[in-house]
Design a protein around this motif. Sequence first.
Motif, PDB file in Angstrom:
ATOM      1  N   LYS A   1       0.826  -1.205   0.000  1.00 21.94           N
ATOM      2  CA  LYS A   1       0.000   0.000   0.000  1.00 21.94           C
ATOM      3  C   LYS A   1       0.864   1.261   0.000  1.00 21.94           C
ATOM      4  O   LYS A   1       0.348   2.358   0.154  1.00 21.94           O
TER       5      LYS A   1
ATOM      6  N   LYS B   1       2.057   0.106  -4.412  1.00 29.21           N
ATOM      7  CA  LYS B   1       0.615   0.225  -4.660  1.00 29.21           C
ATOM      8  C   LYS B   1       0.309   0.552  -6.115  1.00 29.21           C
ATOM      9  O   LYS B   1      -0.740   0.133  -6.651  1.00 29.21           O
TER      10      LYS B   1
ATOM     11  N   ASP C   1      -7.136  -5.018  -0.801  1.00 31.18           N
ATOM     12  CA  ASP C   1      -7.325  -5.297   0.625  1.00 31.18           C
ATOM     13  C   ASP C   1      -7.437  -6.785   0.909  1.00 31.18           C
ATOM     14  O   ASP C   1      -7.042  -7.248   1.990  1.00 31.18           O
TER      15      ASP C   1
ATOM     16  N   LEU D   1      -2.306  -2.430  -6.784  1.00 31.05           N
ATOM     17  CA  LEU D   1      -3.707  -2.027  -6.767  1.00 31.05           C
ATOM     18  C   LEU D   1      -4.479  -2.604  -7.950  1.00 31.05           C
ATOM     19  O   LEU D   1      -5.692  -2.831  -7.860  1.00 31.05           O
TER      20      LEU D   1
END
Length: 345
Positions: free
Chosen positions: A210, A214, A306, A218
């Motif tokens: 993150k 990321k 996540d 992502l």
Amino acid sequence: MFYFVAMRIDRLSRLALQVLEDAAARAHCGDVERTWGHRLALELLVQRGFAERWQAAQFWENLAFQTTFHQFDSGATYMQASPLTSSVIAWAYSMGVEPIDPVRMGRLARRYAPDLEFDCGTQQLPCMCNRYTPGDRQLIKDLFGARQLREFNEGPPIVHPRDPGWVVRLVDGERVLEQMTWGFPVHLRGKAGQPLKPKAVNNARFDKLKGFWKQWALFPEKRCLIPAAAYAEAVGPPGAMMTTWLSVKDSPVFAWAGLWQDSEEWGTCYTGVMTENAPELASIHDRSPVILDASDWDTWLHAPLDELFAFDRPMPANRIRIQSTDVLWKNGGGTLPPPAADPKF
């Protein structure tokens, strides 16, 4: 009253030692800024008789050492960190407490490590794994149900950073096998500000998915699976490290979670994601590739970011095969792992 004061002195001494252990750990990741806290901790150990005055002065001087190389140069940081670590270990023995081991030192150091893992495979701090063997291409295609995207050469039997390796990724929802360069190119500058050749960043820390990573993690289309039959670690004292191969007992080829990108320097390239190692294997290295079971492959390739953090855990140690060798790490670049003793492999 005397007992209370004695306990307080002991706790203060331990706290001072922890402050200096932290300074030694920070040195493994670059230059350290000396503080009054370090000076007070050293003075306390001298006053308590756990450290000689000259030892404290030497520690203070070593703490001010400024590397002339980039902070990711493991040789430069070792020059500073090694005597500092030796000092805190000696003081722990004089205090009668358990000295810090490489695994604990690694965990302390990682708090100060940069987002990227450089110079991997030669020291436990902070990096690991810079060679692996992918296994048989046809077996990979069968296990992963992957179509070969285009024709390419076999590539090396042992993959090192900047070498071509195989990855499985999604194209229009279909798994394909593709050849890419192992390592993301990252540009550094020398001490005079001059641009240096890009370095291959072949490990990505899970705790930074993150952060720095990321921009790729992502997006499911930028994730991949890295087929591997075994990966290697350097085990033993500096200068005499031997090659140890690790693999998964119940599968001839496993999937290492990865990320990929298009680069101007090397074309398509990939990096492997790392996590904490199983405690039973921490003596080999405190870090491990993120190894995914077949039931998790689609999740890694499709799920929101996540949901990926469920995989921030090591493969259980009882599923890992360890094959130690007498091949020096520095000479083991072309030496494949020995045949597995278990015929089911």
